[in-house]
Design a protein around this motif. Structure first.
Motif, PDB file in Angstrom:
ATOM      1  N   VAL A  83      34.394  42.572  43.675  1.00  0.00           N
ATOM      2  CA  VAL A  83      34.343  41.371  43.603  1.00  0.00           C
ATOM      3  C   VAL A  83      33.341  40.807  44.584  1.00  0.00           C
ATOM      4  O   VAL A  83      33.077  40.904  45.729  1.00  0.00           O
ATOM      5  N   GLY A  84      32.695  39.525  43.927  1.00  0.00           N
ATOM      6  CA  GLY A  84      31.768  39.043  44.612  1.00  0.00           C
ATOM      7  C   GLY A  84      30.148  39.726  44.676  1.00  0.00           C
ATOM      8  O   GLY A  84      29.343  39.107  45.310  1.00  0.00           O
ATOM      9  N   VAL A  85      30.056  40.955  44.004  1.00  0.00           N
ATOM     10  CA  VAL A  85      28.876  41.613  44.247  1.00  0.00           C
ATOM     11  C   VAL A  85      28.523  41.904  42.514  1.00  0.00           C
ATOM     12  O   VAL A  85      27.364  41.604  42.213  1.00  0.00           O
ATOM     13  N   SER A  86      29.407  42.491  41.919  1.00  0.00           N
ATOM     14  CA  SER A  86      29.132  43.292  40.387  1.00  0.00           C
ATOM     15  C   SER A  86      29.689  42.366  39.514  1.00  0.00           C
ATOM     16  O   SER A  86      30.095  41.093  39.861  1.00  0.00           O
ATOM     17  N   THR A  87      29.047  42.609  38.194  1.00  0.00           N
ATOM     18  CA  THR A  87      29.449  41.773  37.150  1.00  0.00           C
ATOM     19  C   THR A  87      31.069  41.827  37.143  1.00  0.00           C
ATOM     20  O   THR A  87      31.859  42.581  37.576  1.00  0.00           O
ATOM     21  N   ALA A 112      58.005  31.190  32.732  1.00  0.00           N
ATOM     22  CA  ALA A 112      56.463  30.457  32.613  1.00  0.00           C
ATOM     23  C   ALA A 112      55.592  31.196  33.301  1.00  0.00           C
ATOM     24  O   ALA A 112      55.839  31.883  34.450  1.00  0.00           O
ATOM     25  N   TYR A 113      54.287  31.166  32.716  1.00  0.00           N
ATOM     26  CA  TYR A 113      53.114  31.779  33.211  1.00  0.00           C
ATOM     27  C   TYR A 113      51.933  30.700  32.928  1.00  0.00           C
ATOM     28  O   TYR A 113      51.969  29.909  32.048  1.00  0.00           O
ATOM     29  N   THR A 114      50.903  31.167  33.588  1.00  0.00           N
ATOM     30  CA  THR A 114      49.522  30.553  33.285  1.00  0.00           C
ATOM     31  C   THR A 114      48.782  31.608  33.297  1.00  0.00           C
ATOM     32  O   THR A 114      48.579  32.527  34.120  1.00  0.00           O
ATOM     33  N   MET A 115      47.581  31.550  32.501  1.00  0.00           N
ATOM     34  CA  MET A 115      46.577  32.621  32.070  1.00  0.00           C
ATOM     35  C   MET A 115      45.200  32.073  32.596  1.00  0.00           C
ATOM     36  O   MET A 115      44.872  30.778  32.477  1.00  0.00           O
ATOM     37  N   SER A 116      44.251  32.716  33.054  1.00  0.00           N
ATOM     38  CA  SER A 116      43.017  32.278  33.291  1.00  0.00           C
ATOM     39  C   SER A 116      41.964  33.717  33.031  1.00  0.00           C
ATOM     40  O   SER A 116      42.378  34.810  33.004  1.00  0.00           O
ATOM     41  N   HIS A 117      40.716  33.181  32.745  1.00  0.00           N
ATOM     42  CA  HIS A 117      39.674  34.402  32.641  1.00  0.00           C
ATOM     43  C   HIS A 117      38.611  34.195  33.830  1.00  0.00           C
ATOM     44  O   HIS A 117      38.355  32.945  33.979  1.00  0.00           O
ATOM     45  N   ASP A 118      38.096  35.145  34.354  1.00  0.00           N
ATOM     46  CA  ASP A 118      37.158  34.819  35.283  1.00  0.00           C
ATOM     47  C   ASP A 118      36.118  35.970  34.863  1.00  0.00           C
ATOM     48  O   ASP A 118      36.064  37.132  34.347  1.00  0.00           O
ATOM     49  N   TRP A 119      34.819  35.554  35.257  1.00  0.00           N
ATOM     50  CA  TRP A 119      33.539  36.392  34.651  1.00  0.00           C
ATOM     51  C   TRP A 119      32.381  36.111  35.781  1.00  0.00           C
ATOM     52  O   TRP A 119      32.611  35.008  36.564  1.00  0.00           O
ATOM     53  N   ALA A 120      31.646  37.108  35.977  1.00  0.00           N
ATOM     54  CA  ALA A 120      30.534  36.825  36.779  1.00  0.00           C
ATOM     55  C   ALA A 120      29.227  37.608  36.267  1.00  0.00           C
ATOM     56  O   ALA A 120      29.558  38.788  35.674  1.00  0.00           O
ATOM     57  N   LEU A 121      28.048  37.271  36.833  1.00  0.00           N
ATOM     58  CA  LEU A 121      26.878  37.897  36.474  1.00  0.00           C
ATOM     59  C   LEU A 121      26.172  37.997  37.652  1.00  0.00           C
ATOM     60  O   LEU A 121      26.026  37.236  38.486  1.00  0.00           O
ATOM     61  N   ASP A 122      25.599  39.254  38.010  1.00  0.00           N
ATOM     62  CA  ASP A 122      24.616  39.564  39.244  1.00  0.00           C
ATOM     63  C   ASP A 122      23.151  39.406  38.852  1.00  0.00           C
ATOM     64  O   ASP A 122      23.084  39.264  37.371  1.00  0.00           O
ATOM     65  N   HIS A 123      22.261  39.345  39.719  1.00  0.00           N
ATOM     66  CA  HIS A 123      20.639  39.124  39.126  1.00  0.00           C
ATOM     67  C   HIS A 123      20.561  37.932  38.177  1.00  0.00           C
ATOM     68  O   HIS A 123      19.795  38.090  37.279  1.00  0.00           O
ATOM     69  N   VAL A 124      21.010  36.605  38.411  1.00  0.00           N
ATOM     70  CA  VAL A 124      20.767  35.512  37.794  1.00  0.00           C
ATOM     71  C   VAL A 124      19.933  34.757  38.628  1.00  0.00           C
ATOM     72  O   VAL A 124      20.229  33.938  39.555  1.00  0.00           O
ATOM     73  N   PRO A 125      18.574  34.560  38.246  1.00  0.00           N
ATOM     74  CA  PRO A 125      17.445  33.668  38.721  1.00  0.00           C
ATOM     75  C   PRO A 125      17.490  32.297  38.565  1.00  0.00           C
ATOM     76  O   PRO A 125      18.138  31.617  37.580  1.00  0.00           O
TER      77      PRO A 125
END
Length: 217
Positions: A83-87, A112-125
């Motif tokens: 987390v915080g480093v890789s995709t 009851a519940y809530t859903m979320s989607h998280d994504w990340a990219l490394d090497h983004v100039p």
């Protein structure tokens, strides 16, 4: 023998006593009404009954729409190594909370519940992140999203964009860290009831879900 005594009149103390009794009675009625309202509001929140898979797909689609506007073309496999480093490409589920009549309660709502989607990219100039975020900021604003925060980082500071709609029931967030060339995004959707939930179930619904490969639509 004649009497000159005048007819008796209620004393001030007596009048005050009657007024106090009336006030107490009135307050009692108001109290009963308030308790009744509180009792009536104790019912479950009015969330829709939707399967976690459907709400997860909705969050995933929101992320994908934003990803396209940002102009990214890479594909990201499910999961995250660091987390915080890789995709990253993950789903997350959470509990929904009922604030009660006065908004002071903090209890989970059964089923009851809530859903979320998280994504990340490394090497983004900067050549990708800066124009992409500016473009996304304008697009979301034009599409009716409320921009709660937008910052263009200066002198190496982070860039960020936070939006919401439906009174905050649906949210998206994006941050670019120029020092690490790391870009994160996420989308959360409103609370819903899991139709398959039953008494005794532990944990929020949908915590077992895994997203497909993430990338351009």
């Amino acid at each position: 023998m004649s009497s000159n005594a005048s007819p008796s009149r209620p004393s001030a103390a007596g009048a005050l006593g009657c007024g106090c009794v009336a006030l107490v009675a009135l307050l009692g009625v108001v109290g009963l009404v308030f308790v009744g309202l509180a009792w009536g509001s104790a019912g479950a929140p009015d969330y829709p009954r939707v399967a976690p898979e459907e709400m997860a797909d909705r969050a995933f689609e929101r992320s994908q729409e934003a990803y396209d506007v940002l102009g990214f073309t890479r594909t990201v496999p499910p999961g995250v190594e660091k987390v915080g480093v890789s995709t990253e490409n993950t789903f997350d589920s959470g509990f929904c909370y009922d604030g009660g009549l006065l908004g002071m309660d903090d209890k989970t709502v059964d089923g009851a519940y809530t859903m979320s989607h998280d994504w990340a990219l490394d090497h983004v100039p900067a050549s990708q992140a800066v124009p992409g975020l500016r473009r996304l900021h304008e697009r979301l604003r034009d599409d009716g999203w409320e921009v709660t925060s937008y910052r263009e980082g200066r002198d190496g500071q982070d860039w960020s964009l936070f939006v919401q709609r439906d009174d905050g029931e649906e949210r998206m967030s994006f941050t670019w860290f120029p020092d690490r060339e790391y870009f994160t995004g996420g989308a959360s959707v409103p609370c819903a009831y899991d139709p398959a939930w039953k008494e005794g179930d532990v944990g929020p619904a949908g915590d077992y879900l895994r997203p497909p490969v993430f990338g351009p639509a």
